[in-house]
Motif scaffolding. Structure first.
Motif, mmCIF file in Angstrom:
data_model
loop_
_atom_site.group_PDB
_atom_site.id
_atom_site.type_symbol
_atom_site.label_atom_id
_atom_site.label_comp_id
_atom_site.label_asym_id
_atom_site.label_seq_id
_atom_site.Cartn_x
_atom_site.Cartn_y
_atom_site.Cartn_z
ATOM 1 N N LYS A 124 8.704 28.863 21.815
ATOM 2 C CA LYS A 124 9.641 29.756 22.576
ATOM 3 C C LYS A 124 9.303 29.933 24.030
ATOM 4 O O LYS A 124 8.303 30.408 24.293
ATOM 5 N N GLY A 125 10.395 30.302 24.819
ATOM 6 C CA GLY A 125 10.398 30.530 26.224
ATOM 7 C C GLY A 125 10.065 29.134 26.941
ATOM 8 O O GLY A 125 10.257 29.273 28.110
ATOM 9 N N ARG A 126 9.865 28.257 26.262
ATOM 10 C CA ARG A 126 9.614 26.606 26.929
ATOM 11 C C ARG A 126 10.923 25.956 26.437
ATOM 12 O O ARG A 126 11.230 24.989 27.367
ATOM 13 N N PHE A 127 11.459 25.869 25.098
ATOM 14 C CA PHE A 127 12.487 24.945 24.870
ATOM 15 C C PHE A 127 13.792 25.700 24.795
ATOM 16 O O PHE A 127 13.913 26.901 24.292
ATOM 17 N N THR A 128 14.806 24.998 24.952
ATOM 18 C CA THR A 128 16.199 25.473 24.603
ATOM 19 C C THR A 128 16.989 24.527 23.984
ATOM 20 O O THR A 128 17.162 23.320 24.311
ATOM 21 N N ILE A 129 17.665 24.805 23.173
ATOM 22 C CA ILE A 129 18.750 24.240 22.382
ATOM 23 C C ILE A 129 20.128 24.670 22.579
ATOM 24 O O ILE A 129 20.354 25.722 22.799
ATOM 25 N N PHE A 130 20.815 23.753 22.764
ATOM 26 C CA PHE A 130 22.049 23.856 23.376
ATOM 27 C C PHE A 130 22.857 22.683 23.144
ATOM 28 O O PHE A 130 22.591 21.375 22.679
ATOM 29 N N ARG A 131 24.574 22.746 22.917
ATOM 30 C CA ARG A 131 25.396 21.640 22.692
ATOM 31 C C ARG A 131 26.270 21.681 23.680
ATOM 32 O O ARG A 131 26.925 22.447 24.211
ATOM 33 N N ASP A 132 26.957 20.249 24.108
ATOM 34 C CA ASP A 132 27.951 20.080 24.868
ATOM 35 C C ASP A 132 29.190 19.333 23.992
ATOM 36 O O ASP A 132 28.948 18.323 23.442
ATOM 37 N N ASP A 133 29.962 20.444 23.688
ATOM 38 C CA ASP A 133 31.133 19.927 22.639
ATOM 39 C C ASP A 133 31.979 18.681 23.415
ATOM 40 O O ASP A 133 32.505 18.137 22.587
ATOM 41 N N THR A 134 31.846 18.754 24.698
ATOM 42 C CA THR A 134 32.922 17.687 25.184
ATOM 43 C C THR A 134 32.352 16.325 25.054
ATOM 44 O O THR A 134 33.088 15.307 25.057
ATOM 45 N N ASN A 168 30.118 15.747 22.270
ATOM 46 C CA ASN A 168 29.702 15.909 20.914
ATOM 47 C C ASN A 168 28.237 15.584 20.877
ATOM 48 O O ASN A 168 27.690 14.792 19.869
ATOM 49 N N THR A 169 27.451 16.191 21.627
ATOM 50 C CA THR A 169 25.982 16.116 21.761
ATOM 51 C C THR A 169 25.218 17.181 21.634
ATOM 52 O O THR A 169 25.855 18.455 22.248
ATOM 53 N N ALA A 170 24.127 17.452 20.918
ATOM 54 C CA ALA A 170 23.072 18.695 21.082
ATOM 55 C C ALA A 170 22.006 18.282 21.851
ATOM 56 O O ALA A 170 21.480 16.924 21.999
ATOM 57 N N TYR A 171 21.393 19.183 22.425
ATOM 58 C CA TYR A 171 20.222 18.795 23.365
ATOM 59 C C TYR A 171 19.141 19.673 23.302
ATOM 60 O O TYR A 171 19.248 20.844 22.470
ATOM 61 N N LEU A 172 17.899 19.251 23.323
ATOM 62 C CA LEU A 172 16.630 20.223 23.317
ATOM 63 C C LEU A 172 16.163 20.004 24.647
ATOM 64 O O LEU A 172 15.385 18.791 25.120
ATOM 65 N N GLN A 173 16.135 20.929 25.532
ATOM 66 C CA GLN A 173 15.551 20.964 26.785
ATOM 67 C C GLN A 173 14.203 21.484 26.739
ATOM 68 O O GLN A 173 13.915 22.532 26.392
ATOM 69 N N MET A 174 13.268 20.674 27.178
ATOM 70 C CA MET A 174 11.972 21.016 26.907
ATOM 71 C C MET A 174 11.045 21.143 28.399
ATOM 72 O O MET A 174 11.013 20.109 28.914
ATOM 73 N N ASN A 175 10.635 22.371 28.669
ATOM 74 C CA ASN A 175 9.623 22.592 29.803
ATOM 75 C C ASN A 175 8.369 22.961 29.393
ATOM 76 O O ASN A 175 8.091 23.319 28.376
ATOM 77 N N SER A 176 7.583 22.860 30.541
ATOM 78 C CA SER A 176 6.099 23.422 30.640
ATOM 79 C C SER A 176 5.559 22.728 29.506
ATOM 80 O O SER A 176 4.848 23.455 28.711
ATOM 81 N N LEU A 177 5.878 21.245 29.388
ATOM 82 C CA LEU A 177 5.270 20.568 28.139
ATOM 83 C C LEU A 177 3.761 20.615 28.153
ATOM 84 O O LEU A 177 3.244 20.476 29.337
ATOM 85 N N LYS A 178 3.213 20.662 26.982
ATOM 86 C CA LYS A 178 1.837 20.554 26.470
ATOM 87 C C LYS A 178 1.513 19.486 25.823
ATOM 88 O O LYS A 178 2.148 18.716 25.044
ATOM 89 N N PRO A 179 0.222 19.023 26.091
ATOM 90 C CA PRO A 179 -0.269 18.019 24.930
ATOM 91 C C PRO A 179 -0.022 18.052 23.412
ATOM 92 O O PRO A 179 0.383 17.101 22.836
ATOM 93 N N GLU A 180 0.033 19.480 23.125
ATOM 94 C CA GLU A 180 0.256 19.597 21.824
ATOM 95 C C GLU A 180 1.808 19.588 21.428
ATOM 96 O O GLU A 180 1.866 19.539 20.149
ATOM 97 N N ASP A 181 2.541 19.336 22.170
ATOM 98 C CA ASP A 181 3.979 18.933 21.914
ATOM 99 C C ASP A 181 4.182 17.702 21.711
ATOM 100 O O ASP A 181 5.311 17.230 21.322
#
Length: 125
Positions: free
Chosen positions: A65-75, A77-90
């Motif tokens: 929470k606060g680092r990852f964002t889920i979203f979708r581009d319907d044009t 037909n793709t979903a995304y997971l934007q991952m920021n501030s990545l940690k080794p435990e990811d």
């Protein structure tokens, strides 16, 4: 067999960012709630995010929470997971998944009827 296809996994340094993609040519994604699930080496599956297509509500595990964002581009037909501030435990294999009959089961469940093959994310210096 219905297929979801993930991409975008890579080796990244701690603090870096990645964007994972999930798409299919077999159905329209926006009609179904899409989830992201990960499995770290030697551990069980962890539901980390779900986008409920009925009300466009996104759910996140506390671990992302606060680092990852889920979203979708319907044009696309793709979903995304934007991952920021990545940690080794990811570090994990990341899967997108859909249940054709339920929307975000248990919000961050790991029981789905359709899965992708996974994409590897490694966070290391």
């Amino acid at each position: 067999q219905v297929q979801l296809v993930e991409s975008g996994g890579d080796l990244v340094q701690p603090g870096g960012s990645l964007r994972l993609s999930c798409t299919t040519s077999e159905f329209t994604l926006r009609y179904y709630s899409i989830s992201w699930v990960r499995q770290a080496p030697g551990k069980g599956r962890e539901g980390i995010s779900c986008l409920n297509t009925r009300n466009e509500t996104a759910y996140y595990a506390d671990s992302v929470k606060g680092r990852f964002t889920i979203f979708r581009d319907d044009t696309k037909n793709t979903a995304y997971l934007q991952m920021n501030s990545l940690k080794p435990e990811d570090t994990a294999v990341y899967y997108c998944a859909i249940d054709f009959w339920r929307h975000c089961p248990n919000r961050l469940g790991t029981d789905f009827d359709t899965w992708g093959h996974g994409t590897h994310v490694t966070v290391s210096a």
